[in-house]
Design a protein around this motif. Structure first.
Motif, PDB file in Angstrom:
ATOM      1  N   LEU A 171      28.497  36.744  45.272  1.00 24.41           N
ATOM      2  CA  LEU A 171      29.825  37.272  45.612  1.00 24.41           C
ATOM      3  C   LEU A 171      29.900  37.664  47.086  1.00 24.41           C
ATOM      4  CD1 LEU A 171      30.567  39.402  42.439  1.00 24.41           C
ATOM      5  CD2 LEU A 171      31.797  37.345  43.169  1.00 24.41           C
TER       6      LEU A 171
ATOM      7  N   ALA B 262      30.454  34.427  48.798  1.00 27.27           N
ATOM      8  CA  ALA B 262      31.746  33.808  48.476  1.00 27.27           C
ATOM      9  C   ALA B 262      32.936  34.605  49.013  1.00 27.27           C
ATOM     10  CB  ALA B 262      31.873  33.644  46.969  1.00 27.27           C
ATOM     11  N   HIS B 263      32.766  35.927  49.129  1.00 26.77           N
ATOM     12  CA  HIS B 263      33.872  36.794  49.546  1.00 26.77           C
ATOM     13  C   HIS B 263      33.393  37.797  50.600  1.00 26.77           C
ATOM     14  CE1 HIS B 263      36.194  35.214  46.171  1.00 26.77           C
ATOM     15  NE2 HIS B 263      35.091  35.343  45.460  1.00 26.77           N
TER      16      HIS B 263
ATOM     17  N   VAL C 110      35.608  40.965  51.610  1.00 24.98           N
ATOM     18  CA  VAL C 110      36.087  41.872  50.564  1.00 24.98           C
ATOM     19  C   VAL C 110      35.240  43.138  50.532  1.00 24.98           C
ATOM     20  CG1 VAL C 110      36.330  42.152  48.071  1.00 24.98           C
ATOM     21  CG2 VAL C 110      37.005  40.007  49.150  1.00 24.98           C
TER      22      VAL C 110
ATOM     23  N   ILE D  52      37.818  46.588  44.698  1.00 22.62           N
ATOM     24  CA  ILE D  52      38.161  45.397  43.924  1.00 22.62           C
ATOM     25  C   ILE D  52      38.602  45.782  42.514  1.00 22.62           C
ATOM     26  CG2 ILE D  52      35.811  44.986  43.116  1.00 22.62           C
ATOM     27  CD1 ILE D  52      36.405  41.981  43.475  1.00 22.62           C
TER      28      ILE D  52
ATOM     29  N   ASP E 100      40.062  40.881  39.062  1.00 23.81           N
ATOM     30  CA  ASP E 100      39.669  39.949  40.122  1.00 23.81           C
ATOM     31  C   ASP E 100      38.167  39.686  40.076  1.00 23.81           C
ATOM     32  OD1 ASP E 100      42.259  39.686  41.098  1.00 23.81           O
ATOM     33  OD2 ASP E 100      42.004  41.322  42.541  1.00 23.81           O
ATOM     34  N   LEU E 101      37.391  40.731  39.884  1.00 25.53           N
ATOM     35  CA  LEU E 101      35.941  40.582  39.822  1.00 25.53           C
ATOM     36  C   LEU E 101      35.551  39.634  38.692  1.00 25.53           C
ATOM     37  CD1 LEU E 101      33.134  41.350  40.832  1.00 25.53           C
ATOM     38  CD2 LEU E 101      33.254  43.396  39.394  1.00 25.53           C
TER      39      LEU E 101
ATOM     40  N   LYS F 224      37.320  37.254  37.338  1.00 29.84           N
ATOM     41  CA  LYS F 224      37.731  35.892  37.706  1.00 29.84           C
ATOM     42  C   LYS F 224      36.757  35.288  38.719  1.00 29.84           C
ATOM     43  CE  LYS F 224      41.534  35.898  39.883  1.00 29.84           C
ATOM     44  NZ  LYS F 224      42.914  35.943  40.364  1.00 29.84           N
ATOM     45  N   TRP F 225      36.356  36.069  39.713  1.00 28.98           N
ATOM     46  CA  TRP F 225      35.453  35.566  40.749  1.00 28.98           C
ATOM     47  C   TRP F 225      34.067  35.262  40.201  1.00 28.98           C
ATOM     48  CZ3 TRP F 225      36.808  39.505  45.178  1.00 28.98           C
ATOM     49  CH2 TRP F 225      38.097  39.234  45.635  1.00 28.98           C
TER      50      TRP F 225
ATOM     51  N   ALA G  45      34.056  32.059  38.335  1.00 34.07           N
ATOM     52  CA  ALA G  45      34.229  30.902  39.223  1.00 34.07           C
ATOM     53  C   ALA G  45      32.984  30.577  40.044  1.00 34.07           C
ATOM     54  CB  ALA G  45      35.410  31.145  40.157  1.00 34.07           C
ATOM     55  N   LEU G  46      31.974  31.433  39.996  1.00 32.91           N
ATOM     56  CA  LEU G  46      30.772  31.185  40.796  1.00 32.91           C
ATOM     57  C   LEU G  46      30.037  29.935  40.314  1.00 32.91           C
ATOM     58  CD1 LEU G  46      29.245  34.771  41.097  1.00 32.91           C
ATOM     59  CD2 LEU G  46      30.302  33.435  42.935  1.00 32.91           C
TER      60      LEU G  46
ATOM     61  N   TRP H 191      26.848  44.960  44.132  1.00 29.40           N
ATOM     62  CA  TRP H 191      27.512  44.355  45.285  1.00 29.40           C
ATOM     63  C   TRP H 191      27.612  45.382  46.413  1.00 29.40           C
ATOM     64  CZ3 TRP H 191      32.921  41.557  44.765  1.00 29.40           C
ATOM     65  CH2 TRP H 191      33.251  40.947  45.977  1.00 29.40           C
TER      66      TRP H 191
END
Length: 64
Positions: free
Chosen positions: A13, A16-17, A20, A25, A29-30, A32-33, A36-37, A59
């Motif tokens: 993460l 990827a972000h 952020v 967060i 959203d977390l 979903k992210w 998607a990893l 994180w």
């Protein structure tokens, strides 16, 4: 990766972000992210607030 791989997820993460701030967060959203990893292959419905909070804390810790 599974939901319990909090360190691996947190590191991915961060990559990827990078812009952020994980302190602010939303868990929606977390979730979903994480799903998607690349390499994440766990059931999306197996997460819960405790798991998402553990990922968020990892994180924050790793970003510092």
């Amino acid at each position: 990766m599974k939901w319990t791989d909090t360190l691996d997820i947190a590191l991915d993460l961060i990559e990827a972000h990078p812009d952020v701030d994980p302190q602010y967060i939303r868990f929606t959203d977390l979730h979903k992210w994480v799903c998607a990893l690349p390499g994440f292959d766990d059931n999306p419905e197996k997460s819960n607030e405790k798991i998402l909070e553990a990922i968020q804390m990892m994180w924050i810790e790793e970003q510092d």
